[in-house]
Design a protein around this motif. Sequence first.
Motif, PDB file in Angstrom:
ATOM      1  N   GLU A 140     -60.629  53.460 -40.988  1.00 43.60           N
ATOM      2  CA  GLU A 140     -61.859  52.778 -41.356  1.00 43.60           C
ATOM      3  C   GLU A 140     -61.551  51.833 -42.517  1.00 43.60           C
ATOM      4  O   GLU A 140     -60.767  52.165 -43.413  1.00 43.60           O
ATOM      5  N   HIS A 141     -62.176  50.658 -42.497  1.00 46.02           N
ATOM      6  CA  HIS A 141     -61.942  49.668 -43.554  1.00 46.02           C
ATOM      7  C   HIS A 141     -62.171  50.308 -44.919  1.00 46.02           C
ATOM      8  O   HIS A 141     -63.195  50.923 -45.171  1.00 46.02           O
ATOM      9  N   GLY A 142     -61.186  50.169 -45.785  1.00 47.70           N
ATOM     10  CA  GLY A 142     -61.290  50.702 -47.135  1.00 47.70           C
ATOM     11  C   GLY A 142     -60.803  52.130 -47.287  1.00 47.70           C
ATOM     12  O   GLY A 142     -60.665  52.625 -48.403  1.00 47.70           O
ATOM     13  N   ALA A 143     -60.534  52.812 -46.181  1.00 49.55           N
ATOM     14  CA  ALA A 143     -60.089  54.208 -46.255  1.00 49.55           C
ATOM     15  C   ALA A 143     -58.667  54.320 -46.774  1.00 49.55           C
ATOM     16  O   ALA A 143     -58.288  55.338 -47.344  1.00 49.55           O
ATOM     17  N   MET A 144     -57.881  53.277 -46.584  1.00 51.12           N
ATOM     18  CA  MET A 144     -56.484  53.290 -47.017  1.00 51.12           C
ATOM     19  C   MET A 144     -56.111  51.886 -47.454  1.00 51.12           C
ATOM     20  O   MET A 144     -56.351  50.925 -46.721  1.00 51.12           O
ATOM     21  N   GLY A 145     -55.528  51.757 -48.620  1.00 50.39           N
ATOM     22  CA  GLY A 145     -55.136  50.449 -49.136  1.00 50.39           C
ATOM     23  C   GLY A 145     -53.984  49.856 -48.346  1.00 50.39           C
ATOM     24  O   GLY A 145     -53.204  50.573 -47.711  1.00 50.39           O
ATOM     25  N   MET A 174     -46.439  51.266 -46.689  1.00 50.43           N
ATOM     26  CA  MET A 174     -45.450  52.275 -47.056  1.00 50.43           C
ATOM     27  C   MET A 174     -45.456  53.471 -46.091  1.00 50.43           C
ATOM     28  O   MET A 174     -44.412  54.009 -45.757  1.00 50.43           O
ATOM     29  N   THR A 175     -46.645  53.855 -45.634  1.00 51.24           N
ATOM     30  CA  THR A 175     -46.764  55.032 -44.778  1.00 51.24           C
ATOM     31  C   THR A 175     -46.298  54.760 -43.351  1.00 51.24           C
ATOM     32  O   THR A 175     -45.598  55.568 -42.760  1.00 51.24           O
ATOM     33  N   TYR A 176     -46.692  53.613 -42.798  1.00 54.92           N
ATOM     34  CA  TYR A 176     -46.457  53.358 -41.377  1.00 54.92           C
ATOM     35  C   TYR A 176     -45.427  52.265 -41.085  1.00 54.92           C
ATOM     36  O   TYR A 176     -44.914  52.186 -39.982  1.00 54.92           O
ATOM     37  N   SER A 177     -45.194  51.366 -42.001  1.00 53.54           N
ATOM     38  CA  SER A 177     -44.313  50.226 -41.784  1.00 53.54           C
ATOM     39  C   SER A 177     -44.617  49.526 -40.458  1.00 53.54           C
ATOM     40  O   SER A 177     -43.764  49.416 -39.574  1.00 53.54           O
ATOM     41  N   PRO A 178     -45.848  49.044 -40.290  1.00 50.98           N
ATOM     42  CA  PRO A 178     -46.249  48.446 -39.011  1.00 50.98           C
ATOM     43  C   PRO A 178     -45.534  47.128 -38.724  1.00 50.98           C
ATOM     44  O   PRO A 178     -45.138  46.409 -39.632  1.00 50.98           O
ATOM     45  N   HIS A 179     -45.394  46.839 -37.430  1.00 45.62           N
ATOM     46  CA  HIS A 179     -44.809  45.575 -36.994  1.00 45.62           C
ATOM     47  C   HIS A 179     -45.873  44.493 -36.831  1.00 45.62           C
ATOM     48  O   HIS A 179     -45.562  43.312 -36.781  1.00 45.62           O
ATOM     49  N   ALA A 180     -47.123  44.931 -36.706  1.00 45.15           N
ATOM     50  CA  ALA A 180     -48.212  43.985 -36.467  1.00 45.15           C
ATOM     51  C   ALA A 180     -49.515  44.540 -37.024  1.00 45.15           C
ATOM     52  O   ALA A 180     -49.662  45.747 -37.199  1.00 45.15           O
ATOM     53  N   PHE A 181     -50.445  43.625 -37.270  1.00 48.93           N
ATOM     54  CA  PHE A 181     -51.781  43.996 -37.708  1.00 48.93           C
ATOM     55  C   PHE A 181     -52.798  43.353 -36.775  1.00 48.93           C
ATOM     56  O   PHE A 181     -52.690  42.164 -36.466  1.00 48.93           O
ATOM     57  N   LEU A 182     -53.769  44.130 -36.358  1.00 52.40           N
ATOM     58  CA  LEU A 182     -54.927  43.605 -35.653  1.00 52.40           C
ATOM     59  C   LEU A 182     -56.085  43.650 -36.632  1.00 52.40           C
ATOM     60  O   LEU A 182     -56.398  44.714 -37.161  1.00 52.40           O
ATOM     61  N   VAL A 183     -56.695  42.531 -36.871  1.00 53.64           N
ATOM     62  CA  VAL A 183     -57.909  42.480 -37.679  1.00 53.64           C
ATOM     63  C   VAL A 183     -59.036  42.279 -36.677  1.00 53.64           C
ATOM     64  O   VAL A 183     -59.117  41.239 -36.026  1.00 53.64           O
ATOM     65  N   VAL A 184     -59.881  43.300 -36.538  1.00 55.81           N
ATOM     66  CA  VAL A 184     -60.893  43.307 -35.480  1.00 55.81           C
ATOM     67  C   VAL A 184     -62.272  43.062 -36.072  1.00 55.81           C
ATOM     68  O   VAL A 184     -62.663  43.695 -37.053  1.00 55.81           O
ATOM     69  N   LEU A 185     -62.993  42.133 -35.444  1.00 51.79           N
ATOM     70  CA  LEU A 185     -64.380  41.898 -35.814  1.00 51.79           C
ATOM     71  C   LEU A 185     -65.250  42.121 -34.587  1.00 51.79           C
ATOM     72  O   LEU A 185     -64.769  42.032 -33.460  1.00 51.79           O
TER      73      LEU A 185
END
Length: 127
Positions: free
Chosen positions: A16-21, A27-38
Amino acid sequence: MSVNGSESRIVFIDHEHGAMGLENVMMTYSPHAFLVVLAVDDLSSLDTADSLLQGLKNSTVLHEKAVILVANKTDLVRNREVKSAMGKELAVKYNVKYIETSPGEIQSRNSAPAAIQHQSMEGLNWY
């Protein structure tokens, strides 16, 4: 998932937005991509997406990772508050890919998973 004959495994991490900085996510997941969903039926979600994209820009993620702005719920035509042009304008502002989707389009070539796979295969500068 398979797109254009290429098999990939995509794992979605949804907070959820704001649940994790952002720093904690990186640092936790080291993602390869981000989806910003509206949500196209919620104008305030456009402002939230703008804020999230600004945060990604400030952290240099926009230059290092695949980032895709996803307008969801496009099947809700009568309730639509966020027009396609508004989403595209925001994507251009941050130089990210923009797609529109609805829950029924998961197998579509234009779906978020397909866009992630394509962008990962082609590199970060294809938009």
